[in-house]
Design a protein around this motif. Structure first.
Motif, PDB file in Angstrom:
ATOM      1  N   ALA A  35       0.821  -1.215   0.000  1.00  0.00           N
ATOM      2  CA  ALA A  35       0.000   0.000   0.000  1.00  0.00           C
ATOM      3  C   ALA A  35       0.854   1.264   0.000  1.00  0.00           C
ATOM      4  CB  ALA A  35      -0.930  -0.010   1.207  1.00  0.00           C
ATOM      5  N   THR A  36       1.872   1.304   0.856  1.00  0.00           N
ATOM      6  CA  THR A  36       2.710   2.505   0.924  1.00  0.00           C
ATOM      7  C   THR A  36       3.496   2.718  -0.363  1.00  0.00           C
ATOM      8  OG1 THR A  36       4.458   1.230   2.043  1.00  0.00           O
ATOM      9  CG2 THR A  36       2.913   2.435   3.437  1.00  0.00           C
ATOM     10  N   GLN A  37       3.893   1.634  -1.016  1.00  0.00           N
ATOM     11  CA  GLN A  37       4.595   1.773  -2.292  1.00  0.00           C
ATOM     12  C   GLN A  37       3.660   2.297  -3.379  1.00  0.00           C
ATOM     13  OE1 GLN A  37       6.503  -1.949  -3.210  1.00  0.00           O
ATOM     14  NE2 GLN A  37       7.903  -1.829  -1.469  1.00  0.00           N
ATOM     15  N   LEU A  38       2.424   1.803  -3.393  1.00  0.00           N
ATOM     16  CA  LEU A  38       1.446   2.307  -4.356  1.00  0.00           C
ATOM     17  C   LEU A  38       1.183   3.791  -4.130  1.00  0.00           C
ATOM     18  CD1 LEU A  38      -1.128  -0.641  -4.287  1.00  0.00           C
ATOM     19  CD2 LEU A  38       0.414  -0.074  -6.181  1.00  0.00           C
ATOM     20  N   ILE A  39       1.081   4.187  -2.852  1.00  0.00           N
ATOM     21  CA  ILE A  39       0.855   5.594  -2.528  1.00  0.00           C
ATOM     22  C   ILE A  39       2.025   6.449  -2.981  1.00  0.00           C
ATOM     23  CG2 ILE A  39       0.612   7.229  -0.614  1.00  0.00           C
ATOM     24  CD1 ILE A  39      -0.832   4.927   0.908  1.00  0.00           C
ATOM     25  N   GLU A  40       3.242   5.961  -2.751  1.00  0.00           N
ATOM     26  CA  GLU A  40       4.432   6.711  -3.169  1.00  0.00           C
ATOM     27  C   GLU A  40       4.429   6.953  -4.677  1.00  0.00           C
ATOM     28  OE1 GLU A  40       9.327   6.235  -3.230  1.00  0.00           O
ATOM     29  OE2 GLU A  40       8.124   5.019  -1.849  1.00  0.00           O
ATOM     30  N   ALA A  87      -8.945  -5.535   0.757  1.00  0.00           N
ATOM     31  CA  ALA A  87      -7.819  -5.436   1.697  1.00  0.00           C
ATOM     32  C   ALA A  87      -6.800  -4.412   1.220  1.00  0.00           C
ATOM     33  CB  ALA A  87      -7.166  -6.802   1.878  1.00  0.00           C
ATOM     34  N   ILE A  88      -6.469  -4.449  -0.068  1.00  0.00           N
ATOM     35  CA  ILE A  88      -5.507  -3.483  -0.604  1.00  0.00           C
ATOM     36  C   ILE A  88      -6.078  -2.071  -0.543  1.00  0.00           C
ATOM     37  CG2 ILE A  88      -4.364  -2.690  -2.707  1.00  0.00           C
ATOM     38  CD1 ILE A  88      -3.874  -5.588  -3.432  1.00  0.00           C
ATOM     39  N   GLY A  89      -7.338  -1.919  -0.956  1.00  0.00           N
ATOM     40  CA  GLY A  89      -7.962  -0.598  -0.922  1.00  0.00           C
ATOM     41  C   GLY A  89      -7.975  -0.013   0.482  1.00  0.00           C
ATOM     42  N   ASP A  90      -8.327  -0.833   1.476  1.00  0.00           N
ATOM     43  CA  ASP A  90      -8.361  -0.358   2.855  1.00  0.00           C
ATOM     44  C   ASP A  90      -6.958  -0.026   3.353  1.00  0.00           C
ATOM     45  OD1 ASP A  90      -9.835   0.011   5.461  1.00  0.00           O
ATOM     46  OD2 ASP A  90      -8.439  -1.571   6.057  1.00  0.00           O
ATOM     47  N   ALA A  91      -5.974  -0.857   2.991  1.00  0.00           N
ATOM     48  CA  ALA A  91      -4.594  -0.584   3.411  1.00  0.00           C
ATOM     49  C   ALA A  91      -4.105   0.741   2.827  1.00  0.00           C
ATOM     50  CB  ALA A  91      -3.678  -1.731   2.986  1.00  0.00           C
ATOM     51  N   VAL A  92      -4.464   1.024   1.594  1.00  0.00           N
ATOM     52  CA  VAL A  92      -4.101   2.316   0.989  1.00  0.00           C
ATOM     53  C   VAL A  92      -4.714   3.458   1.795  1.00  0.00           C
ATOM     54  CG1 VAL A  92      -4.469   3.817  -1.016  1.00  0.00           C
ATOM     55  CG2 VAL A  92      -3.717   1.455  -1.355  1.00  0.00           C
ATOM     56  N   ASN A  93      -5.999   3.345   2.117  1.00  0.00           N
ATOM     57  CA  ASN A  93      -6.674   4.404   2.872  1.00  0.00           C
ATOM     58  C   ASN A  93      -6.078   4.554   4.274  1.00  0.00           C
ATOM     59  OD1 ASN A  93      -8.395   4.784   0.688  1.00  0.00           O
ATOM     60  ND2 ASN A  93      -9.986   3.445   1.513  1.00  0.00           N
ATOM     61  N   ASN A  95      -3.141   4.009   5.215  1.00  0.00           N
ATOM     62  CA  ASN A  95      -1.777   4.551   5.161  1.00  0.00           C
ATOM     63  C   ASN A  95      -1.726   5.950   4.543  1.00  0.00           C
ATOM     64  OD1 ASN A  95       0.463   2.457   6.016  1.00  0.00           O
ATOM     65  ND2 ASN A  95      -1.147   1.259   5.000  1.00  0.00           N
ATOM     66  N   GLY A  96      -2.883   6.601   4.467  1.00  0.00           N
ATOM     67  CA  GLY A  96      -2.910   7.996   4.041  1.00  0.00           C
ATOM     68  C   GLY A  96      -3.141   8.227   2.570  1.00  0.00           C
ATOM     69  N   GLY A  97      -3.386   7.177   1.808  1.00  0.00           N
ATOM     70  CA  GLY A  97      -3.665   7.332   0.390  1.00  0.00           C
ATOM     71  C   GLY A  97      -5.153   7.382   0.119  1.00  0.00           C
ATOM     72  N   LYS A  98      -5.490   7.354  -1.153  1.00  0.00           N
ATOM     73  CA  LYS A  98      -6.898   7.398  -1.568  1.00  0.00           C
ATOM     74  C   LYS A  98      -7.133   6.275  -2.566  1.00  0.00           C
ATOM     75  CE  LYS A  98      -8.263  10.855  -4.179  1.00  0.00           C
ATOM     76  NZ  LYS A  98      -8.763  12.178  -4.648  1.00  0.00           N
ATOM     77  N   SER A  99      -8.118   5.438  -2.302  1.00  0.00           N
ATOM     78  CA  SER A  99      -8.380   4.310  -3.195  1.00  0.00           C
ATOM     79  C   SER A  99      -9.856   4.245  -3.562  1.00  0.00           C
ATOM     80  CB  SER A  99      -7.980   2.982  -2.524  1.00  0.00           C
ATOM     81  OG  SER A  99      -8.901   2.651  -1.499  1.00  0.00           O
ATOM     82  N   LYS A 100     -10.126   3.528  -4.628  1.00  0.00           N
ATOM     83  CA  LYS A 100     -11.501   3.217  -5.014  1.00  0.00           C
ATOM     84  C   LYS A 100     -11.497   1.781  -5.513  1.00  0.00           C
ATOM     85  CE  LYS A 100     -15.527   5.215  -7.314  1.00  0.00           C
ATOM     86  NZ  LYS A 100     -16.190   5.655  -6.083  1.00  0.00           N
ATOM     87  N   VAL A 101     -12.341   0.948  -4.917  1.00  0.00           N
ATOM     88  CA  VAL A 101     -12.375  -0.476  -5.250  1.00  0.00           C
ATOM     89  C   VAL A 101     -13.529  -0.748  -6.209  1.00  0.00           C
ATOM     90  CG1 VAL A 101     -12.600  -2.816  -4.344  1.00  0.00           C
ATOM     91  CG2 VAL A 101     -11.357  -1.081  -3.026  1.00  0.00           C
ATOM     92  N   ALA A 121     -12.137   7.901 -14.351  1.00  0.00           N
ATOM     93  CA  ALA A 121     -12.419   9.069 -13.513  1.00  0.00           C
ATOM     94  C   ALA A 121     -11.717   8.955 -12.169  1.00  0.00           C
ATOM     95  CB  ALA A 121     -13.928   9.217 -13.323  1.00  0.00           C
ATOM     96  N   ALA A 122     -11.686   7.745 -11.612  1.00  0.00           N
ATOM     97  CA  ALA A 122     -11.049   7.542 -10.300  1.00  0.00           C
ATOM     98  C   ALA A 122      -9.559   7.821 -10.357  1.00  0.00           C
ATOM     99  CB  ALA A 122     -11.308   6.125  -9.814  1.00  0.00           C
ATOM    100  N   ILE A 123      -8.867   7.236 -11.336  1.00  0.00           N
ATOM    101  CA  ILE A 123      -7.415   7.424 -11.369  1.00  0.00           C
ATOM    102  C   ILE A 123      -7.040   8.837 -11.807  1.00  0.00           C
ATOM    103  CG2 ILE A 123      -6.915   4.973 -11.681  1.00  0.00           C
ATOM    104  CD1 ILE A 123      -6.494   5.421 -14.593  1.00  0.00           C
ATOM    105  N   GLU A 124      -7.873   9.465 -12.622  1.00  0.00           N
ATOM    106  CA  GLU A 124      -7.597  10.856 -13.008  1.00  0.00           C
ATOM    107  C   GLU A 124      -7.797  11.800 -11.827  1.00  0.00           C
ATOM    108  OE1 GLU A 124     -10.071  11.497 -16.410  1.00  0.00           O
ATOM    109  OE2 GLU A 124      -8.815  10.248 -17.729  1.00  0.00           O
ATOM    110  N   ASP A 125      -8.605  11.360 -10.849  1.00  0.00           N
ATOM    111  CA  ASP A 125      -8.843  12.150  -9.648  1.00  0.00           C
ATOM    112  C   ASP A 125      -7.778  11.895  -8.588  1.00  0.00           C
ATOM    113  OD1 ASP A 125     -10.452  13.940  -8.047  1.00  0.00           O
ATOM    114  OD2 ASP A 125     -11.130  12.181  -6.921  1.00  0.00           O
ATOM    115  N   GLY A 126      -6.820  11.025  -8.901  1.00  0.00           N
ATOM    116  CA  GLY A 126      -5.731  10.755  -7.976  1.00  0.00           C
ATOM    117  C   GLY A 126      -5.925   9.540  -7.101  1.00  0.00           C
ATOM    118  N   SER A 127      -7.041   8.825  -7.278  1.00  0.00           N
ATOM    119  CA  SER A 127      -7.252   7.602  -6.504  1.00  0.00           C
ATOM    120  C   SER A 127      -6.480   6.447  -7.117  1.00  0.00           C
ATOM    121  CB  SER A 127      -8.742   7.238  -6.471  1.00  0.00           C
ATOM    122  OG  SER A 127      -9.487   8.169  -5.728  1.00  0.00           O
ATOM    123  N   ILE A 128      -6.110   5.490  -6.283  1.00  0.00           N
ATOM    124  CA  ILE A 128      -5.576   4.221  -6.751  1.00  0.00           C
ATOM    125  C   ILE A 128      -6.775   3.310  -6.983  1.00  0.00           C
ATOM    126  CG2 ILE A 128      -4.179   2.205  -6.133  1.00  0.00           C
ATOM    127  CD1 ILE A 128      -2.503   4.182  -4.385  1.00  0.00           C
TER     128      ILE A 128
END
Length: 237
Positions: A35-40, A87-93, A95-101, A121-128
């Protein structure tokens, strides 16, 4: 592969890799590292999508091989990928990131139904954007789901996170002397009969000139290092 920076990637995470050193389930420490690597990567300006497998929970083909119904087994496998995606989406959230599952199975209480429009739309808005449910159809693997979504979303590459640090001529766990490739073409993979992905997935990647990078999920530096070219990986292009 072009040396231009990757602006939009799809990361394929195998379920087995998420189990870490265990044969079943999720290793929470590893999940948080992913999750932290995806956020980075997302914070660096790269648009990120993720397709996750479910082999750490259930493998429909293995059950079907023992006499169970293949269609039922595949749907059970797809449900396990939804668990991993959540699980991945929640871990991103967490750890301070933004996700959409998203899910290719209709489970609106836990995930949005996948549409190309919604995912873009999700990824263009900055969500993983994290995708579960495979393709939504039996007889197709999550590798195929990953490549299809990468093409649909116009990604620059598929980054495949596995338990090994690249593509080998043979399974390195069986043959320690197997040849490892830093770079290899789609055609050479086919000529050698290397098992990088299932053939349906690989054919789609080849037809669409989609590069594939294969690396070990637990490699030093992880995904950011792979994109910087400082971690061991194999590029297929």
């Amino acid at each position: 592969m072009s040396t231009r920076p990757l602006k939009k990637i799809l990361v394929k995470v195998s379920g087995e890799a998420l189990a870490g050193d265990h044969s079943f389930g999720l290793e929470v420490k590893l999940l948080n590292i992913v999750a932290t690597q995806l956020i980075e990567i997302a914070n660096s300006g790269v648009q990120v999508a993720v397709v996750v497998g479910g082999g750490n929970i259930f493998r429909g083909m293995a059950v079907a091989a023992k006499g169970a119904d293949r269609v039922v087994g595949d749907y059970m496998g797809m449900l396990s990928t939804v668990i991993n995606a959540l699980a991945i989406g929640d871990a991103v959230n967490q750890n301070g990131g933004k996700s959409k599952v998203f899910s290719n199975l209709d489970i609106p209480l836990v995930a949005d139904n996948f549409t190309v429009r919604g995912a873009r739309a999700a990824i263009e808005d900055g969500s993983i954007a994290v995708f579960g449910g495979g393709t939504g159809n039996p007889f197709f693997t999550t590798d195929t789901a990953a490549v299809l979504k990468a093409v649909e979303l116009d990604c620059d590459a598929v980054i495949k996170a596995t338990k090994v640090d690249g593509v080998y001529s043979e399974d390195p766990a069986i043959n320690p002397d197997a040849e490892r490739f830093d770079e290899i073409s789609h055609d050479e993979v086919l000529r050698r009969g290397l098992r990088v992905m299932d053939m349906a997935a690989f054919a789609i990647a080849r037809e669409n000139n989609l590069p594939i990078l294969v690396y070990a999920l637990d490699s030093e530096g992880g995904l950011p290092a792979v994109l910087e070219g400082t971690a061991r990986s194999t590029t297929i292009a």
